[in-house]
Design a protein around this motif. Structure first.
Motif, PDB file in Angstrom:
ATOM      1  N   PHE A 186       0.824  -1.210   0.000  1.00  0.00           N
ATOM      2  CA  PHE A 186       0.000   0.000   0.000  1.00  0.00           C
ATOM      3  C   PHE A 186       0.857   1.260   0.000  1.00  0.00           C
ATOM      4  O   PHE A 186       0.541   2.231  -0.681  1.00  0.00           O
ATOM      5  CB  PHE A 186      -0.964   0.026   1.195  1.00  0.00           C
ATOM      6  N   ASP A 187       1.936   1.252   0.780  1.00  0.00           N
ATOM      7  CA  ASP A 187       2.859   2.395   0.755  1.00  0.00           C
ATOM      8  C   ASP A 187       3.424   2.592  -0.644  1.00  0.00           C
ATOM      9  O   ASP A 187       3.552   3.717  -1.124  1.00  0.00           O
ATOM     10  CB  ASP A 187       4.028   2.181   1.727  1.00  0.00           C
ATOM     11  N   ALA A 188       3.785   1.484  -1.268  1.00  0.00           N
ATOM     12  CA  ALA A 188       4.404   1.558  -2.592  1.00  0.00           C
ATOM     13  C   ALA A 188       3.452   2.107  -3.644  1.00  0.00           C
ATOM     14  O   ALA A 188       3.868   2.888  -4.509  1.00  0.00           O
ATOM     15  CB  ALA A 188       4.915   0.186  -3.009  1.00  0.00           C
ATOM     16  N   ILE A 189       2.182   1.737  -3.592  1.00  0.00           N
ATOM     17  CA  ILE A 189       1.247   2.182  -4.635  1.00  0.00           C
ATOM     18  C   ILE A 189       0.527   3.479  -4.269  1.00  0.00           C
ATOM     19  O   ILE A 189      -0.282   3.971  -5.055  1.00  0.00           O
ATOM     20  CB  ILE A 189       0.217   1.082  -4.992  1.00  0.00           C
ATOM     21  N   ALA A 190       0.837   4.044  -3.120  1.00  0.00           N
ATOM     22  CA  ALA A 190       0.176   5.278  -2.692  1.00  0.00           C
ATOM     23  C   ALA A 190       0.549   6.471  -3.571  1.00  0.00           C
ATOM     24  O   ALA A 190      -0.238   7.399  -3.727  1.00  0.00           O
ATOM     25  CB  ALA A 190       0.514   5.585  -1.237  1.00  0.00           C
ATOM     26  N   ASP A 191       1.714   6.440  -4.147  1.00  0.00           N
ATOM     27  CA  ASP A 191       2.208   7.562  -4.935  1.00  0.00           C
ATOM     28  C   ASP A 191       1.759   7.436  -6.392  1.00  0.00           C
ATOM     29  O   ASP A 191       1.898   6.376  -7.002  1.00  0.00           O
ATOM     30  CB  ASP A 191       3.741   7.590  -4.876  1.00  0.00           C
ATOM     31  N   PRO A 192       1.238   8.522  -6.996  1.00  0.00           N
ATOM     32  CA  PRO A 192       0.768   8.456  -8.384  1.00  0.00           C
ATOM     33  C   PRO A 192       1.886   8.124  -9.383  1.00  0.00           C
ATOM     34  O   PRO A 192       1.636   7.460 -10.389  1.00  0.00           O
ATOM     35  CB  PRO A 192       0.174   9.838  -8.660  1.00  0.00           C
TER      36      PRO A 192
ATOM     37  N   ARG B  21       2.269   4.404  -9.221  1.00  0.00           N
ATOM     38  CA  ARG B  21       1.138   3.735  -9.883  1.00  0.00           C
ATOM     39  C   ARG B  21       1.298   3.809 -11.403  1.00  0.00           C
ATOM     40  O   ARG B  21       1.003   2.847 -12.116  1.00  0.00           O
ATOM     41  CB  ARG B  21      -0.185   4.350  -9.434  1.00  0.00           C
ATOM     42  N   ARG B  22       1.787   4.932 -11.899  1.00  0.00           N
ATOM     43  CA  ARG B  22       2.011   5.061 -13.342  1.00  0.00           C
ATOM     44  C   ARG B  22       3.126   4.113 -13.797  1.00  0.00           C
ATOM     45  O   ARG B  22       3.037   3.512 -14.869  1.00  0.00           O
ATOM     46  CB  ARG B  22       2.354   6.500 -13.705  1.00  0.00           C
ATOM     47  N   LEU B  23       4.160   3.967 -12.996  1.00  0.00           N
ATOM     48  CA  LEU B  23       5.219   3.009 -13.321  1.00  0.00           C
ATOM     49  C   LEU B  23       4.656   1.590 -13.405  1.00  0.00           C
ATOM     50  O   LEU B  23       4.983   0.834 -14.325  1.00  0.00           O
ATOM     51  CB  LEU B  23       6.341   3.077 -12.286  1.00  0.00           C
ATOM     52  N   ILE B  24       3.788   1.235 -12.465  1.00  0.00           N
ATOM     53  CA  ILE B  24       3.158  -0.090 -12.487  1.00  0.00           C
ATOM     54  C   ILE B  24       2.353  -0.257 -13.775  1.00  0.00           C
ATOM     55  O   ILE B  24       2.422  -1.294 -14.439  1.00  0.00           O
ATOM     56  CB  ILE B  24       2.272  -0.306 -11.245  1.00  0.00           C
ATOM     57  N   TYR B  25       1.597   0.760 -14.125  1.00  0.00           N
ATOM     58  CA  TYR B  25       0.800   0.709 -15.350  1.00  0.00           C
ATOM     59  C   TYR B  25       1.702   0.516 -16.573  1.00  0.00           C
ATOM     60  O   TYR B  25       1.423  -0.330 -17.429  1.00  0.00           O
ATOM     61  CB  TYR B  25      -0.033   1.989 -15.488  1.00  0.00           C
ATOM     62  N   LEU B  26       2.770   1.280 -16.658  1.00  0.00           N
ATOM     63  CA  LEU B  26       3.690   1.171 -17.791  1.00  0.00           C
ATOM     64  C   LEU B  26       4.321  -0.218 -17.853  1.00  0.00           C
ATOM     65  O   LEU B  26       4.445  -0.809 -18.935  1.00  0.00           O
ATOM     66  CB  LEU B  26       4.784   2.241 -17.705  1.00  0.00           C
TER      67      LEU B  26
ATOM     68  N   LEU C  94       9.229   0.369  -5.277  1.00  0.00           N
ATOM     69  CA  LEU C  94       8.423  -0.716  -5.832  1.00  0.00           C
ATOM     70  C   LEU C  94       9.150  -2.059  -5.707  1.00  0.00           C
ATOM     71  O   LEU C  94       8.527  -3.084  -5.428  1.00  0.00           O
ATOM     72  CB  LEU C  94       8.074  -0.430  -7.296  1.00  0.00           C
ATOM     73  N   LYS C  95      10.461  -2.058  -5.892  1.00  0.00           N
ATOM     74  CA  LYS C  95      11.253  -3.284  -5.725  1.00  0.00           C
ATOM     75  C   LYS C  95      11.210  -3.761  -4.281  1.00  0.00           C
ATOM     76  O   LYS C  95      11.077  -4.962  -4.021  1.00  0.00           O
ATOM     77  CB  LYS C  95      12.709  -3.043  -6.151  1.00  0.00           C
ATOM     78  N   GLU C  96      11.322  -2.838  -3.323  1.00  0.00           N
ATOM     79  CA  GLU C  96      11.290  -3.208  -1.908  1.00  0.00           C
ATOM     80  C   GLU C  96       9.949  -3.825  -1.522  1.00  0.00           C
ATOM     81  O   GLU C  96       9.882  -4.631  -0.599  1.00  0.00           O
ATOM     82  CB  GLU C  96      11.576  -1.988  -1.040  1.00  0.00           C
ATOM     83  N   ALA C  97       8.900  -3.446  -2.217  1.00  0.00           N
ATOM     84  CA  ALA C  97       7.571  -4.022  -1.975  1.00  0.00           C
ATOM     85  C   ALA C  97       7.375  -5.315  -2.763  1.00  0.00           C
ATOM     86  O   ALA C  97       6.331  -5.957  -2.645  1.00  0.00           O
ATOM     87  CB  ALA C  97       6.485  -3.010  -2.339  1.00  0.00           C
ATOM     88  N   GLY C  98       8.356  -5.671  -3.566  1.00  0.00           N
ATOM     89  CA  GLY C  98       8.266  -6.897  -4.354  1.00  0.00           C
ATOM     90  C   GLY C  98       7.469  -6.755  -5.635  1.00  0.00           C
ATOM     91  O   GLY C  98       7.185  -7.744  -6.303  1.00  0.00           O
ATOM     92  N   LEU C  99       7.087  -5.525  -5.993  1.00  0.00           N
ATOM     93  CA  LEU C  99       6.244  -5.292  -7.160  1.00  0.00           C
ATOM     94  C   LEU C  99       7.020  -5.189  -8.472  1.00  0.00           C
ATOM     95  O   LEU C  99       6.428  -5.291  -9.543  1.00  0.00           O
ATOM     96  CB  LEU C  99       5.421  -4.012  -6.968  1.00  0.00           C
ATOM     97  N   VAL C 100       8.309  -4.968  -8.390  1.00  0.00           N
ATOM     98  CA  VAL C 100       9.137  -4.801  -9.576  1.00  0.00           C
ATOM     99  C   VAL C 100      10.384  -5.674  -9.443  1.00  0.00           C
ATOM    100  O   VAL C 100      10.980  -5.756  -8.367  1.00  0.00           O
ATOM    101  CB  VAL C 100       9.545  -3.319  -9.770  1.00  0.00           C
TER     102      VAL C 100
END
Length: 130
Positions: free
Chosen positions: A11-17, A20-25, A55-61
């Motif tokens: 949640f901390d990782a995706i809180a920033d717009p 979130r745009r990086l995730i989308y890309l 994002l890497k620290e959250a395991g998302l990237v």
């Protein structure tokens, strides 16, 4: 956190717009080099790298080196886990059943990540309307 020993909350990782745009890309491509990601923002390479680190620290990237270049790709598993648990908490288990029936629990890879995110948004809307 989960068994991946993630050092940052999803949640901390995706809180920033920007993140979130990086995730989308990253969801739109299999893998993207840092210079291509940086070109999508009005900020420097260092700033984009800092967002990617979170994002890497959250395991998302996930990243890998190819010569002198670093390439990034989305790892949707922690997001899927967080979304499923959150919706389960919000919907008292009803949402989880809806997600399983819609195929969310069986999604894999890039297409699965896109589908899962859409399913999550739809189900969250349903829960919030109740």
């Amino acid at each position: 956190m989960n068994d991946n020993n993630q050092s940052r909350d999803v949640f901390d990782a995706i809180a920033d717009p920007t993140r979130r745009r990086l995730i989308y890309l990253l969801a739109e491509a299999e893998e993207i080099p840092l210079h291509e990601l940086t070109a999508q923002f009005q900020m420097g390479r260092t700033a984009v790298s800092k967002h990617l680190t979170i994002l890497k620290e959250a395991g998302l990237v996930l990243d890998r080196k190819v010569g002198r270049e670093t390439r990034f790709r989305l790892n949707a598993s922690p997001l899927k886990e967080t979304v499923t648990l959150t919706l389960q908490d919000l919907g008292g288990g009803k949402v989880n059943l809806h997600l399983e029936q819609s195929g969310f629990s069986n999604t894999q890879g890039l297409e699965g990540a896109k589908y899962g995110w859409s399913a999550w948004c739809i189900e969250l809307e349903k829960v919030l309307e109740q």
